[in-house]
Structure formats: C-alpha cells, structure tokens
Scaffold this motif. Structure first.
Motif, PDB file in Angstrom:
ATOM      1  N   CYS A  30       0.809  -1.221   0.000  1.00 43.53           N
ATOM      2  CA  CYS A  30       0.000   0.000   0.000  1.00 43.53           C
ATOM      3  C   CYS A  30       0.841   1.268   0.000  1.00 43.53           C
ATOM      4  O   CYS A  30       0.320   2.371   0.181  1.00 43.53           O
ATOM      5  N   LEU A  31       2.155   1.154  -0.217  1.00 38.77           N
ATOM      6  CA  LEU A  31       3.031   2.322  -0.216  1.00 38.77           C
ATOM      7  C   LEU A  31       2.858   3.108  -1.515  1.00 38.77           C
ATOM      8  O   LEU A  31       2.944   2.540  -2.602  1.00 38.77           O
ATOM      9  N   ARG A  32       2.630   4.403  -1.384  1.00 41.00           N
ATOM     10  CA  ARG A  32       2.467   5.258  -2.558  1.00 41.00           C
ATOM     11  C   ARG A  32       3.285   6.543  -2.444  1.00 41.00           C
ATOM     12  O   ARG A  32       3.142   7.442  -3.278  1.00 41.00           O
ATOM     13  N   SER A  33       4.138   6.639  -1.418  1.00 42.55           N
ATOM     14  CA  SER A  33       4.864   7.885  -1.192  1.00 42.55           C
ATOM     15  C   SER A  33       6.164   7.581  -0.470  1.00 42.55           C
ATOM     16  O   SER A  33       6.232   6.673   0.363  1.00 42.55           O
ATOM     17  N   VAL A 258       3.367  -2.901   5.580  1.00 39.31           N
ATOM     18  CA  VAL A 258       3.048  -2.333   4.262  1.00 39.31           C
ATOM     19  C   VAL A 258       2.567  -3.414   3.298  1.00 39.31           C
ATOM     20  O   VAL A 258       1.684  -3.180   2.467  1.00 39.31           O
ATOM     21  N   LEU A 259       3.153  -4.620   3.404  1.00 39.76           N
ATOM     22  CA  LEU A 259       2.824  -5.721   2.494  1.00 39.76           C
ATOM     23  C   LEU A 259       1.673  -6.592   3.000  1.00 39.76           C
ATOM     24  O   LEU A 259       1.255  -7.512   2.301  1.00 39.76           O
ATOM     25  N   SER A 260       1.157  -6.320   4.176  1.00 37.11           N
ATOM     26  CA  SER A 260       0.190  -7.191   4.840  1.00 37.11           C
ATOM     27  C   SER A 260      -1.108  -7.383   4.044  1.00 37.11           C
ATOM     28  O   SER A 260      -1.776  -6.404   3.687  1.00 37.11           O
ATOM     29  N   PRO A 261      -1.520  -8.641   3.793  1.00 38.74           N
ATOM     30  CA  PRO A 261      -2.831  -8.890   3.179  1.00 38.74           C
ATOM     31  C   PRO A 261      -3.979  -8.382   4.046  1.00 38.74           C
ATOM     32  O   PRO A 261      -5.018  -7.956   3.517  1.00 38.74           O
ATOM     33  N   LYS A 262      -3.805  -8.418   5.374  1.00 38.83           N
ATOM     34  CA  LYS A 262      -4.861  -7.904   6.263  1.00 38.83           C
ATOM     35  C   LYS A 262      -5.043  -6.403   6.079  1.00 38.83           C
ATOM     36  O   LYS A 262      -6.175  -5.902   6.063  1.00 38.83           O
ATOM     37  N   VAL A 263      -3.928  -5.681   5.945  1.00 40.23           N
ATOM     38  CA  VAL A 263      -4.012  -4.234   5.710  1.00 40.23           C
ATOM     39  C   VAL A 263      -4.694  -3.966   4.373  1.00 40.23           C
ATOM     40  O   VAL A 263      -5.580  -3.101   4.269  1.00 40.23           O
ATOM     41  N   LYS A 264      -4.316  -4.708   3.359  1.00 37.18           N
ATOM     42  CA  LYS A 264      -4.939  -4.539   2.038  1.00 37.18           C
ATOM     43  C   LYS A 264      -6.435  -4.792   2.112  1.00 37.18           C
ATOM     44  O   LYS A 264      -7.244  -4.051   1.510  1.00 37.18           O
TER      45      LYS A 264
END
Length: 282
Positions: A30-33, A258-264
C-alpha cells in the motif's frame, strides 16, 4: 465523505535495504509515497526506483541531522561537527540551535543544495518533509517554505502526532510530543498562508517504535474522514540498517505491515484509498 491514506516511507536513498523495501511496498503493498535523502549513500538507486514507478509520489527529506551534508563542510561550519558531519540527532542540533550556534543562511544554502541535487534528476517532487522533523523549527520552517515556493513543491508534512501513540515513554516523551505538536500546528498555518497543502491528519510513532501490522490496522480502523499521512520506515534487513542508521528499529516489521494482506483487505473493505501527496492539490 472520503478517506484517503498517504503511507510514506522516510529515508529513501539512505541505504539499499530501504530502497528495496520502498520498491516492494509500491509493487506489492500500500506504499504510494517516499521522501528521498539527497545525501544518502543509496541516492542514485532511489532515483532509479522513482523513475520506474511514477505512481510513487517522491518527496524531499530535508536533512540537517544524522547524516552527511551535500555541501562541503567548510561552507556550512555552523551545521557540522569537527568531523564534517551533521549533529547525531535532533536533541544535539536543538541545543546548538537554541544557543544561537546555527546560521540560517547556512541552513538555506545546504537545504537549497539538497533540493537542487534532487531537481537535477528530473523526477518531479510531490512534497517536502525533513529528517527528525527539523523543518518545524521557527526560522528553519521559513527557509523550507521559501524553498518549496521556489521549487514549486505544493505540499508539506506537518507531524501533528498523537500524544499517546505506541508505548508511553514518560514525562520527557510527553513534553517532546507536546512541543512537536505545537510547532506542527503553527507550521500548518504558515504553510496554508503560502498556499502549500498539508494533510488533514498525521499518524506514526515519532519516538522510534515500529509501525507494526497491528498498529497500522488499528490506525486504519479509526481513520478519520479526509487525508491522513502515516509516517513509516520500512526496510528489508534489520541488521545492516541498525548498524548504518545507528538506530535500534524494526524496519522489517514496518515492511511486513506495508505488504500485509490484512491491511490490504481493510483498505478495500473500508473504502480507504492509498494515495500520495499529489492528491492534496490535483
């Protein structure tokens, strides 16, 4: 009302393991910056990554502590130690600054040189912030705002951190956060007077703890309406980064978050849009 989140990786270009984490975070998370350190030893690699991923908003991480200057040390003697390096941390710099030991014309010269180095790459800049939040200090803030105007940088971080994020470190930590929060709120007013955009909210743990998956999930669950920046320091390898950065930090845990499927999944379920700082003015 919409919810947007800017998950920003600080210290981009400082080390190859940070660069690797940024690219992984853009491609698979989810990193965009990210904000780049002009004096970082892995600067060229970070620029290459930014060129490969235009979806990454690249900011400048203005640096006055804990690194090496871009200008020759002889040109900025009030900013460096006898060894020609910046002071090791914000506390040492602040004592030096408050005692009148820092010349603002040297701050302007050094930060201007950092900006010029990044501008020469041709990669457009989305925003500005600073290493250990030195851009919030009175006087230095005005220099940074001037550079933002001159460089057409249209957004800036304001670290209005929650007082009790992470483990409570006692009265000293509380006083530090109150001070930073007060400076950040003043910075909001001055930035907006210059028509420089700032996010509505800020999160992250300024005392150095890792933004773990659990912490990030909690922040997202309570995310307010508007745009929230979450400051992070992801990396692929703790051991070399702790050595290189002189900082006992769990960089790998932040990358995992950042890579977490739960966060996504939460971002999707709650209709939270991951963006970069360009979303504030485009």
């Amino acid at each position: 009302m919409t919810k947007q989140v800017i998950i920003n990786a600080d210290d981009f270009g400082r080390h190859e393991a940070i660069n690797e984490a940024v690219e992984l975070g853009v491609m698979h998370g989810c990193l965009r910056s990210a904000t780049i350190m002009a004096g970082g030893h892995a600067f060229a690699g970070a620029v290459d990554i930014a060129r490969r991923h235009p979806e990454l908003g690249l900011g400048i991480h203005f640096t006055l502590v804990d690194d090496e200057p871009v200008l020759p040390p002889a040109e900025i003697p009030s900013l460096v130690t006898p060894e020609g390096r910046f002071y090791d941390n914000h506390s040492l710099f602040l004592k030096h600054y408050l005692s009148g030991g820092v010349r603002l014309e040297e701050v302007r010269a050094e930060l201007g040189a950092q900006l010029q180095k990044v501008e020469r790459t041709g990669v457009p800049l989305s925003h500005a912030d600073s290493h250990q939040h030195m851009h919030t200090l009175p006087g230095i803030l005005q220099v940074v705002l001037d550079l933002c105007e001159a460089g057409n940088i249209r957004a800036m971080r304001v670290p209005r951190t929650p007082l009790f994020a992470g483990r409570f470190g006692g009265l000293g930590q509380l006083i530090g956060r109150l001070g930073l929060g007060s400076l950040a709120r003043l910075a909001v007013l001055q930035a907006r007077r210059r028509h420089i955009a700032v996010p509505d909210h800020f999160n992250g743990i300024v005392a150095g703890e890792a933004v773990s998956e659990a912490f990030l999930l909690k922040v997202l669950a309570d995310l307010p309406v508007g745009t929230t920046e979450i400051m992070m320091h992801p990396g692929t390898k703790n051991e070399p980064l702790v050595t290189a950065c002189h900082w006992q930090h769990d960089f790998e845990a932040e990358l995992a978050a950042v890579l977490s499927p739960k966060v996504k999944a939460v971002l999707t379920q709650e209709k939270i849009e991951p963006v970069n700082f360009r979303a504030l003015y485009q």
